[in-house]
Design an enzyme around this catalytic site. Sequence first.
Site, PDB file in Angstrom:
ATOM      1  CB  CYS A 197      23.275  46.307  49.902  1.00 45.57           C
ATOM      2  SG  CYS A 197      21.790  47.196  50.412  1.00 45.57           S
ATOM      3  CG  HIS A 198      18.193  44.493  47.079  1.00 47.24           C
ATOM      4  ND1 HIS A 198      17.598  43.924  45.989  1.00 47.24           N
ATOM      5  CD2 HIS A 198      18.393  43.499  47.959  1.00 47.24           C
ATOM      6  CE1 HIS A 198      17.433  42.630  46.202  1.00 47.24           C
ATOM      7  NE2 HIS A 198      17.897  42.354  47.392  1.00 47.24           N
ATOM      8  CB  THR A 199      21.358  50.547  48.219  1.00 47.08           C
ATOM      9  OG1 THR A 199      20.300  50.289  49.149  1.00 47.08           O
ATOM     10  CG2 THR A 199      21.434  52.035  47.952  1.00 47.08           C
ATOM     11  NE  ARG A 229      23.747  62.111  52.163  1.00 42.76           N
ATOM     12  CZ  ARG A 229      23.760  61.967  50.840  1.00 42.76           C
ATOM     13  NH1 ARG A 229      24.786  62.444  50.132  1.00 42.76           N
ATOM     14  NH2 ARG A 229      22.787  61.367  50.212  1.00 42.76           N
ATOM     15  CB  CYS A 248      28.015  67.952  62.344  1.00 43.06           C
ATOM     16  SG  CYS A 248      27.112  66.390  62.256  1.00 43.06           S
ATOM     17  CB  CYS A 252      31.986  64.315  62.177  1.00 41.83           C
ATOM     18  SG  CYS A 252      30.701  65.499  62.694  1.00 41.83           S
ATOM     19  CB  CYS A 296      27.512  64.012  65.310  1.00 40.13           C
ATOM     20  SG  CYS A 296      27.901  63.073  63.816  1.00 40.13           S
ATOM     21  CG  HIS A 298      26.475  50.296  50.732  1.00 39.16           C
ATOM     22  ND1 HIS A 298      25.999  49.817  49.539  1.00 39.16           N
ATOM     23  CD2 HIS A 298      25.484  50.096  51.626  1.00 39.16           C
ATOM     24  CE1 HIS A 298      24.782  49.358  49.702  1.00 39.16           C
ATOM     25  NE2 HIS A 298      24.440  49.504  50.970  1.00 39.16           N
ATOM     26  CD  GLU A 299      25.498  44.597  53.336  1.00 36.73           C
ATOM     27  OE1 GLU A 299      24.366  44.858  53.748  1.00 36.73           O
ATOM     28  OE2 GLU A 299      25.746  43.615  52.641  1.00 36.73           O
ATOM     29  CB  CYS A 310      24.302  48.097  54.581  1.00 35.66           C
ATOM     30  SG  CYS A 310      22.744  48.840  54.019  1.00 35.66           S
ATOM     31  CB  CYS A 363      27.344  62.372  60.217  1.00 34.79           C
ATOM     32  SG  CYS A 363      28.845  63.370  60.242  1.00 34.79           S
ATOM     33  NE  ARG A 396      22.897  42.394  52.273  1.00 34.35           N
ATOM     34  CZ  ARG A 396      21.767  43.050  51.972  1.00 34.35           C
ATOM     35  NH1 ARG A 396      20.832  42.459  51.239  1.00 34.35           N
ATOM     36  NH2 ARG A 396      21.586  44.293  52.364  1.00 34.35           N
TER      37      ARG A 396
END
Length: 381
Positions: free
Chosen positions: A48-50, A118, A103, A100, A106, A70-71, A177, A114, A374
């Site tokens: 991903c670009h992130t 974090r 919290c 979770c 959530c 993260h994907e 993602c 969440c 992708r």
Amino acid sequence: MASTVGKTITCKAAIAWGPGKDLSYEDVEVLPPRAHEVRIKIEYTGVCHTDAYTLSGKDPEGAFPVILGHEGAGTVESVGEGVTNVKPGDHVVALYTPECKECKFCKSNKTNLCGKIRATQGKGVMPDGTSRFRARGQDILHFMGTSTFSQYTVVADISVVAVQQDAPMDRTCLLGCGITTGYGAARITARVEEGSNVAVFGAGCVGLSVVQGAVAQKAGKIIVVDVNPAKEEWARRFGATDFVNPAQLPEGKSVVDRLIEMTDGGCDYTFDCTGNVSVMRAALEACHKGWGESIIIGVAAAGQEIATRPFQLVTGRVWRGSAFGGVKGRSQLPDLVTDYLEGRLKVDEFITHRKTLPEINDAFEVMKQGDCIRAVLNMQA
Ligand code: NAD
Ligand code: AHE
Ligand code: ZN
């Protein structure tokens, strides 16, 4: 094969040793999961670009050395004490937006953010403040609570969801993602109404997924705005009704003027899927007076700020943002997998490039080219 449970696993990973450097394919030690942690054998991961954004050094939270990614989708190898939501052998998707279920966030139906982990996630460590990765004799940081550019990773139990065993993991990884983000932004964050006019700025994986979500919501006009003319065909294939190339407008006509003209006063919903702050302004100003909503999805580089005349908001336009499409991962991701398996959600169509983990730097290169939607990495090849 001897069990790896409770032992450190040595496998391959792509390590980012510093900003702007190529990723390094090398051995990493992955420690066993501690209480409320899960070790996953990652089978496939999207790029991903992130990931590229953080590698470039522009992410204010970015720190090195780190394992990005993260994907990711894979199989649970082992679980720490107290884990009840997944078990070894489950097919899972890693969740950079955890859930979770306890919290304040959530429990609210207004957000999918969440709060539980974090702070540590942003620092690149597990919830107990330590790392599960070691290479060249030093600790390596985690990224977005997922670090899927490793053949094995450790995540918090709230950062993982089990999905249908028969869903192909080279597709479900993309629900971690890009696809979920755009689709959810249209359906959950904006709740686009039937017949409403929508403009989507940027037709990458995220923007095309917004288009897909707008189609599912039975939007009226779905106008895609992109500076790459090749994206017109992509946009129409996903259900866009119109395409505007800002670089090809008559002299003196702005993209905002054009969209207002096409929609009799402005769009009901617009989405920024570019990360460019000038585009974000245009997206807001192309909204209809009185009710138009603009949703920012793109990640802008560090230090960038958005601007508009406050009068734009005084006169009823709304500026909002969306992370992971407003989707609560553990509660809602399996439904998206069902939608995919039953033919209601396009996923295969987004995969334009396939690479293996050792080829990850090529995958970063192709991602920057206009013909890549992708690239999916086979992590075990
Ligand atoms: P991408 O690069 O594949 O697509 C971006 C598209 O925007 C390209 O087609 C490009 O031609 C177009 N574009 C660039 N400048 C433009 C301009 N000035 N006007 C119109 N079009 C322009 O990226 P992607 O994977 O679809 O991701 C889009 C953005 O979303 C990135 O910034 C990414 O980091 C971000 N993102 C955010 C979330 C979230 O949860 N908020 C999740 C995933 C990705
Ligand atoms: N770390 C950056 C912000 C990066 C960012 O905005 N991340 C998005 C996900 S992008 C996925 O490709 C996000 O969901 N952010 C919410 C969160 O809690 O991280 C910075 O500016 O510090
Ligand atoms: Zn992403």
